[in-house]
Each structure stands twice: as C-alpha cells, then as structure tokens.
Design a protein around this motif. Structure first.
Motif, PDB file in Angstrom:
ATOM      1  N   GLU A  24      20.815 -15.996  45.261  1.00 43.97           N
ATOM      2  CA  GLU A  24      21.146 -14.585  44.190  1.00 43.97           C
ATOM      3  C   GLU A  24      21.754 -15.243  42.990  1.00 43.97           C
ATOM      4  O   GLU A  24      21.569 -14.521  42.025  1.00 43.97           O
ATOM      5  CB  GLU A  24      22.377 -13.853  45.023  1.00 43.97           C
ATOM      6  N   LYS A  27      18.596 -16.237  40.968  1.00 44.77           N
ATOM      7  CA  LYS A  27      17.643 -14.879  40.540  1.00 44.77           C
ATOM      8  C   LYS A  27      18.796 -14.212  39.445  1.00 44.77           C
ATOM      9  O   LYS A  27      17.900 -13.712  38.593  1.00 44.77           O
ATOM     10  CB  LYS A  27      17.701 -13.806  41.832  1.00 44.77           C
ATOM     11  N   ASP A  28      19.714 -13.844  39.556  1.00 45.06           N
ATOM     12  CA  ASP A  28      20.569 -13.371  38.543  1.00 45.06           C
ATOM     13  C   ASP A  28      20.653 -14.065  37.092  1.00 45.06           C
ATOM     14  O   ASP A  28      19.974 -13.249  36.154  1.00 45.06           O
ATOM     15  CB  ASP A  28      21.905 -13.361  38.982  1.00 45.06           C
ATOM     16  N   GLN A  31      16.747 -13.812  35.734  1.00 39.35           N
ATOM     17  CA  GLN A  31      16.532 -12.394  35.280  1.00 39.35           C
ATOM     18  C   GLN A  31      17.269 -12.135  33.855  1.00 39.35           C
ATOM     19  O   GLN A  31      16.577 -11.626  32.977  1.00 39.35           O
ATOM     20  CB  GLN A  31      17.040 -11.302  36.309  1.00 39.35           C
ATOM     21  N   ASN A  32      18.443 -12.679  33.909  1.00 42.49           N
ATOM     22  CA  ASN A  32      19.286 -12.471  32.605  1.00 42.49           C
ATOM     23  C   ASN A  32      18.524 -13.311  31.199  1.00 42.49           C
ATOM     24  O   ASN A  32      18.741 -12.949  30.208  1.00 42.49           O
ATOM     25  CB  ASN A  32      20.578 -12.784  32.631  1.00 42.49           C
TER      26      ASN A  32
END
Ligand code: HAM
Length: 413
Positions: A24, A27-28, A31-32
């Motif tokens: 997580e 991924k976070d 994406q940012n």
C-alpha cells in the motif's frame, strides 16, 4: 508429504498484513509520482532476456528457469521485470503516449540462485520504469521516489549508494584500460571471470569470489573515464540530490548485475546485513536494442519485497485486522436471525463473524476469543422476542444493552 520447492516461500495469513502494508505504501507513492501500474506475463520468449538482460550476466548464464513448451519454443520465467515491461511498451505502441511513460509493477520473479539469506528462487519485486527521457531530472525524481519508499517504510539502516557507469563510448575506453590492468593476473581469476574478460570485463569487478575480489583491489575506476556528457550528467544528478538534502555515498564498485545499464546506477543497501534492498539505474539503449527503432532513454529500479518484509518484521509488528463483532447464537430461529443480521452488518461494511460449523455456545465464545473479536453479542429466543441484546466489549469487559438491529449495533461498536 510434498514440500514446496527449494527457494520458495509461503506467505502465510499472519504475514500478509505486513506485505499489504508494504504494497500500500509503494502504491500510494507511485501514484503520487504519476506512475501507472502494469502487469506483464510470468513467462516470455527466452530471447527477450538473452538480448535484454545480456548473455554474459549471471542471471542469463546461470539463473534462468528456461524450458521448451509443447510447441518447442524456448520459454523463460521472468528473472526481472524491466525487459518484459519494455517489450510490452514497444508491443503496445506506448511510445505514442505522453512522454515520459511512467510504469510501476509488483510481480513475482524467478532466478535459479544458490539459496541463502535474502536470496530466493521465487521472490517479489516492486519496481518502476520511467521511459522516454535522458534528463538528469528524471534520475533525481526516480531516486527521490525510491528514497521516499525507504523512508516511509522507516528503514533507517538503509543507505543510498550511487555510481555512474558511463555510456557506450566512454565505457569502451574504460574497458580497454580495465582489461590491460587485469591481463597480467588473468590466469589467477575464477573461470567465470576469465570467460567474461573479452566480452564484458566490467562484470569481473562484481565477482563475489574472495580471490577475484582481492585481485580487483586498485582496479581503474569508471568515474575517471567518463566522457564530458556523462560526467556533466552525473554532476547534475549529484548537485540536485545535494540541493534536496538526500544523503548518498559514491560507490565506484557498483556495476549492477544486468547488462542494460548506462550512466547513473544506484543501490539502497542495509548497512546491518549488507543486503541490497533496492537497485536500479538508467538504461538508455534497451528500447532501441529490443525494437531496433527510435532511441528511447529510460531509468528505473526494483525493490526486493521479501528483503524489506524481513527487515520490517524485525523492527515492528504489523497488526492483522481483527473482527469488530462476533455474533453467537443458540437455537434454530436464532441461527436464521443471526445469519440475516451478519449480512445486514456486512452491507454496512462491518467486519463481523458468525459460526457456520454448528459449534456449541461455549465453543462459539472460545472461537470469538481466539480470533480476538472486539465485541460479542449472543442471540437466543429471549433476545429475539424482546428485540434487545447485550453487547459485550471483550477488551474492557464492559456490557451494555442495545436494540437488536443492524443500525443500533453499528452505532455502538
Ligand atoms: P536487481 O538488482 O537484479 O535489479 O534486483 C532488484 C532487487 O530485487 C534487489 O536489490 C533485491 O532486493 C531483490 N532481489 C534480487 N534477486 C533476489 C533474490 N534472488 N531473492 C530475493 N530478492 C532478490 C533488477 O531486477 C532490475 N530489473 C531493477 C531495475 C528496474 N533497473 C531498472 N529498472
């Protein structure tokens, strides 16, 4: 009993919370930074890795899981992600997408390694590829993103090591100098090193054999041979990292184990174990080499999820999600009532458990305790008739009466 193959690992329910925690965060962050996830096949044509990763690397020479399929095609389980992703980039015409194309992945990899601590035959990498620019800013952004992951995962003993291995032209000059330096002692090197002398002498610097390591002391350094462009590129990367106050150490011994690298290469190494948890670098010729078309520079990295999970598990415990409520029940009517109630509560997104095995009431309580349910209610004929139930907090022992319906229960837990 059939056991799992050597070098593989079962990721058990008690460990999965830790894996999801790492995934997580990754991924976070990806994406940012504007990266989109990509998934490519577990197996590819063997030629992709021979051409992409390089015929003189350990990975291709010794570690690939290669077999002929029923159609007599040579197939290989992916030993790394970059080659497959670049194949997908070319095959799916991603060059027409806005540049740079930013892709990330979380995939299992396969290498027939000598199994030891931190070295598995099936392992997982979370990686990123930034395709379509040769700018030093892309190197800095990629390194920043990798560093952010290490920081968010609180891996305080992991440090960044940086090097540049130049481009084709400056490397040719360096390789000549290196070969001349090695030549007088060549017969003392291991067989693998000797076989690499002609085609890929830089790999000799990465040999793990003790004798070869000793022989390599004092070898010429690639940084002294960089051409003007590579030198300027590396200076700019360092300058920007300094401005961002990102600590790094120049390590001229980093050559990386895969042939596609050019210019900036980096590794995040755990000082306590000496294991590299994340490695990457620029690879300006790979796209062109695979499709024979437009030069498309790129940079990327991959981190070893098992190595990271191992480090975190020694530092802190990632709690598994526990049930909010256990509904115990006695009697046929209560069983039907409780079954309807758990489904209503699940509609409201509550983590709730009810027995499905026909356990006695005593056994239901014992089970609720073992799964660490926070609250327990017990439904029987009386509760159904009076439309009220006792809600017990299993942590504090506190009890309270609530109306026996999903809305009232949700409000109290
Ligand atoms: P790599 O250095 O071969 O690079 O692997 C990256 C990371 O994967 C290593 O730093 C390590 O943490 C983990 N790893 C590698 N082999 C094993 C193994 N046998 N068992 C457990 N963990 C392992 C690459 O694979 C490149 N494709 C990275 C890259 C992406 N470069 C540019 N873009």
């Amino acid at each position: 009993m059939i056991q799992r193959p050597k070098g593989t690992k079962d990721i058990l329910p008690e460990e999965i919370g830790l894996w999801q925690y790492i995934e997580e965060i990754a991924k976070d962050i990806m994406q940012n930074y504007g990266f989109s996830e990509i998934r490519v096949p577990v197996f590819e044509h063997t030629e992709l890795f021979q051409r992409g990763v390089g015929g003189t690397t350990d990975v291709v020479q010794k570690e690939m899981y290669t077999f002929n399929d029923k159609g007599e095609r040579s197939i290989t389980l992916r030993p790394e992600g970059t080659a497959g992703i670049i194949r997908a980039y070319i095959e799916n015409g991603m060059a027409s997408m806005p540049t740079p194309v930013k892709l990330w992945y979380n995939m299992a990899m396969y290498r027939y390694e000598n199994v030891q601590k931190g070295r598995l035959r099936e392992f997982h990498q979370i990686g990123a590829e930034l395709i379509g620019t040769s700018s030093f800013e892309a190197d800095v952004e990629t390194i920043c993103m990798a560093k952010r992951m290490i920081d968010r995962l609180e891996l305080n003993t992991v440090k960044l090591n940086l090097n540049s291995i130049g481009c084709k032209s400056c490397r040719a000059e360096y390789q000549e100098a290196l070969k001349n330096w090695i030549k007088p002692n060549l017969s003392k090197y291991c067989e693998t090193c000797q076989s690499r002398y002609e085609k890929n002498p830089m790999r000799i610097l990465d040999c793990k054999e003790r004798t070869c390591k000793e022989l390599n002391h004092g070898a010429p350094k690639i940084l002294d041979y960089l051409c003007e462009e590579c030198k300027m590129h590396f200076e700019n990367v360092k300058k920007m990292l300094n401005a961002l106050e990102i600590d790094y150490k120049i390590d001229s011994d980093i050559v990386r184990g895969l042939d596609y690298y050019t210019k900036t290469v980096f590794e995040f190494v755990d000082e306590q174990t000496g294991l590299t948890v994340l490695g990457g670098g620029r690879y300006d010729n790979l796209v062109e080499e695979l499709d024979g078309g437009v030069p498309t520079p790129a940079i990327g990295f991959a981190m070893g999820v098992e190595r990271i999970a191992d480090m975190i598990s020694k530092q802190k415990q990632i709690e598994q999600k526990k049930p909010k409520l256990y509904i115990a029940q006695i009697g046929e009517e209560a069983n039907i009532f409780a079954t309807k109630l758990v489904e209503e509560l699940r509609n409201k997104n509550v983590y709730v458990v009810k027995d499905v095995t026909g356990k006695s009431l005593k056994a239901q309580f014992k089970y609720a305790d073992r799964i660490c349910a926070k609250y327990v209610i017990t439904i029987g004929e009386t509760e159904i008739n009076e439309k009220m139930v006792i809600l017990k907090n299993m942590v504090t022992g506190e009890q309270m009466q609530v109306a026996l319906n999903a809305d009232d229960i949700v409000n109290k837990i």
